[in-house]
Scaffold this motif. Structure first.
Motif, PDB file in Angstrom:
ATOM      1  N   THR A  51       0.833  -1.212   0.000  1.00 16.98           N
ATOM      2  CA  THR A  51       0.000   0.000   0.000  1.00 16.98           C
ATOM      3  C   THR A  51       0.862   1.254   0.000  1.00 16.98           C
ATOM      4  OG1 THR A  51      -1.793  -1.135   1.153  1.00 16.98           O
ATOM      5  CG2 THR A  51      -1.768   1.268   1.255  1.00 16.98           C
ATOM      6  N   TYR A  61      -5.901  -1.131  -3.228  1.00 15.07           N
ATOM      7  CA  TYR A  61      -4.597  -1.325  -2.592  1.00 15.07           C
ATOM      8  C   TYR A  61      -4.593  -0.866  -1.142  1.00 15.07           C
ATOM      9  CZ  TYR A  61      -2.696  -2.119  -7.275  1.00 15.07           C
ATOM     10  OH  TYR A  61      -2.433  -2.616  -8.515  1.00 15.07           O
ATOM     11  N   ALA A 114       2.625  -1.841  -6.182  1.00 19.11           N
ATOM     12  CA  ALA A 114       2.318  -2.628  -4.987  1.00 19.11           C
ATOM     13  C   ALA A 114       3.299  -3.777  -4.771  1.00 19.11           C
ATOM     14  CB  ALA A 114       0.905  -3.181  -5.087  1.00 19.11           C
TER      15      ALA A 114
END
Length: 436
Positions: A164, A191, A288
């Motif tokens: 994140t 995310y 990510a």
């Protein structure tokens, strides 16, 4: 007790969220391959869920809302815990271990606090406790540290272990967007959680750092031992300024062996946003994705890179642990036990040598630079680079230091905030990944 190959290995799955659903799917679809790899059939005995009424793509008779009863069943050999949180997961795992069942878990928050308790229970019962999926999703980091590097001396483990925050910082770097807008976009794309605190304030990364430090340095480290700072104060201006120094900003989890002048060894475990040179391998880890760099005395530098989260990637790590535990049930033997023989003390972050990046709004008048430099000199903090930007009300100084104890660096920043010539200290970040 060893199992005979004609007896199936019973698995209980606790939790059927994104990861749990993928684990169940893979066990079902790959039954023949798993049987060949394990040496016996692997069968799901039951799946514990919170809501029995929720539609799921599994046989209804496998579902239960009584995880304790499922764990206690005699035909369960391995418990796969994917519930998350501390309770009731802690009690369920203990009950499983104490009754002779091996456990596979992805529960980083629990392990960061109670690895010692659970490892002791596993050792007493002579069963396995595996947790590869607790750190960096599909990326194999735990097993290499525990097994492949068992004969080496690990000096440092540093990495990006939270997808994140890495997505947010990457977006800020690429688009120039501010933190709030990048966080909102991360939420829209799935995310970021509805409450992103655990990620953006560094709690998730700190739990993973505790696990990595414990394994790497044969010392029990908890999340409370990890110095933690999040990314919520990082600005678009910080990312822009970092580029001028050929750097970017990443949230780093750093675990390292600190060698004092008297030969004493201590452990530093810390999480914070930091500038890293664009030439550093972690600088290219964007979106990510996660990556961990391990530095060992004889193996040198090793880098592990891949998807650090998500249902399928994390399920891959869970299944790897489950196969290992199942093989041990069939053929005998156990996985590596917790090793805490070193019991090294934890070094406070104040004692750890670091480099600082300090951005400050200053009065536009002669002598300001010398006054600022004087505050660094008073505490034996050497300046590596200075950049002056703007004029008048927009005058700004950016200072990058050489390595000095973190205490000296932070005391210097506090002194700068009290100076009449410094209107505001806008940002303070550390600089990692250099030899200076």
């Amino acid at each position: 007790m060893n199992q005979t190959p004609d007896r199936s290995i019973g698995v209980a799955v606790l939790g059927m969220g994104n990861v749990g659903s993928e684990v169940v799917r893979i066990i079902d679809e790959n039954a023949a391959d798993l049987r060949a790899r394990v040496g016996a059939p692997v069968e799901i005995r039951g799946i514990a869920v919170r809501d029995l009424g929720k539609p799921r793509k599994v046989a209804q008779d496998l579902l239960t809302d009584d995880p304790a009863a499922l764990v206690a069943r005699d035909d369960v050999d391995i418990v796969v815990e994917l519930m998350g949180g501390i309770d009731p997961a802690r009690g369920l795992i203990r009950a499983a271990l104490e009754s002779g069942k091996s456990v596979v878990t992805a529960n980083k928050a629990l392990l960061a606090e109670y690895t010692g308790e659970l490892a002791t229970a596993a050792a007493d019962a002579k069963v396995d406790l595996y947790f590869e999926a607790a750190v960096a999703g599909a990326i194999p980091v735990v097993r290499p540290l525990m097994q492949s590097l068992a004969g080496d001396t690990v000096e440092r483990v540093a990495g990006i272990v939270n997808g994140t925050t890495n997505y947010i910082l990457s977006a800020m770097d690429e688009t120039g967007a501010d933190y709030a807008d990048s966080l909102a976009e991360a939420g829209r794309l799935g995310y970021a959680e509805a409450d992103p605190t655990a990620d953006v304030e560094g709690y998730d990364a700190a739990a993973k750092a505790a696990i990595l430090a414990s394994i790497a340095f044969h010392t029990r480290v908890t999340a409370a031992d990890v110095h933690r700072e999040g990314i919520s104060s990082v600005t678009a201006s910080d990312l822009a300024a970092a580029k001028k120094f050929d750097c970017t900003v990443k949230l780093l989890s750093i675990c390292e062996r600190v060698h004092d002048a008297d030969g004493r060894q201590r452990i530093s475990a810390r999480v914070y946003p930091a500038l890293i040179p664009l030439s550093h391998p972690l600088a290219t880890v964007n979106g990510a994705f996660n990556a961990v760099v391990v530095e060992a005395e004889n193996a040198g530098r090793l880098m592990f890179y891949g998807q650090g989260a998500g249902g399928s990637p994390t399920a891959s790590a869970v299944l790897g642990d489950m196969v290992m535990a199942a093989r041990n049930k069939v053929h005998g033997g156990r996985g590596p036990l917790e090793s805490t023989y070193a019991s090294l003390p934890i070094a406070p972050v104040d004692d750890v040598p670091t480099r600082y990046y300090v951005s400050m709004k200053v009065a536009d008048k002669p002598g300001v630079l010398s006054q600022v430099a004087g505050e660094f000199s008073k505490r034996s903090v050497s300046i590596a680079a200075v950049r002056q930007e703007g004029a008048g009300e927009d005058a700004r100084l950016i200072v990058v230091t050489h390595r000095a104890p973190d205490r000296a660096q932070s005391e210097t920043v506090a002194a700068l905030e009290d100076m009449d010539a410094v209107i505001k200290v806008s940002s303070v970040l550390r600089l990692e990944g250099t030899d200076d």
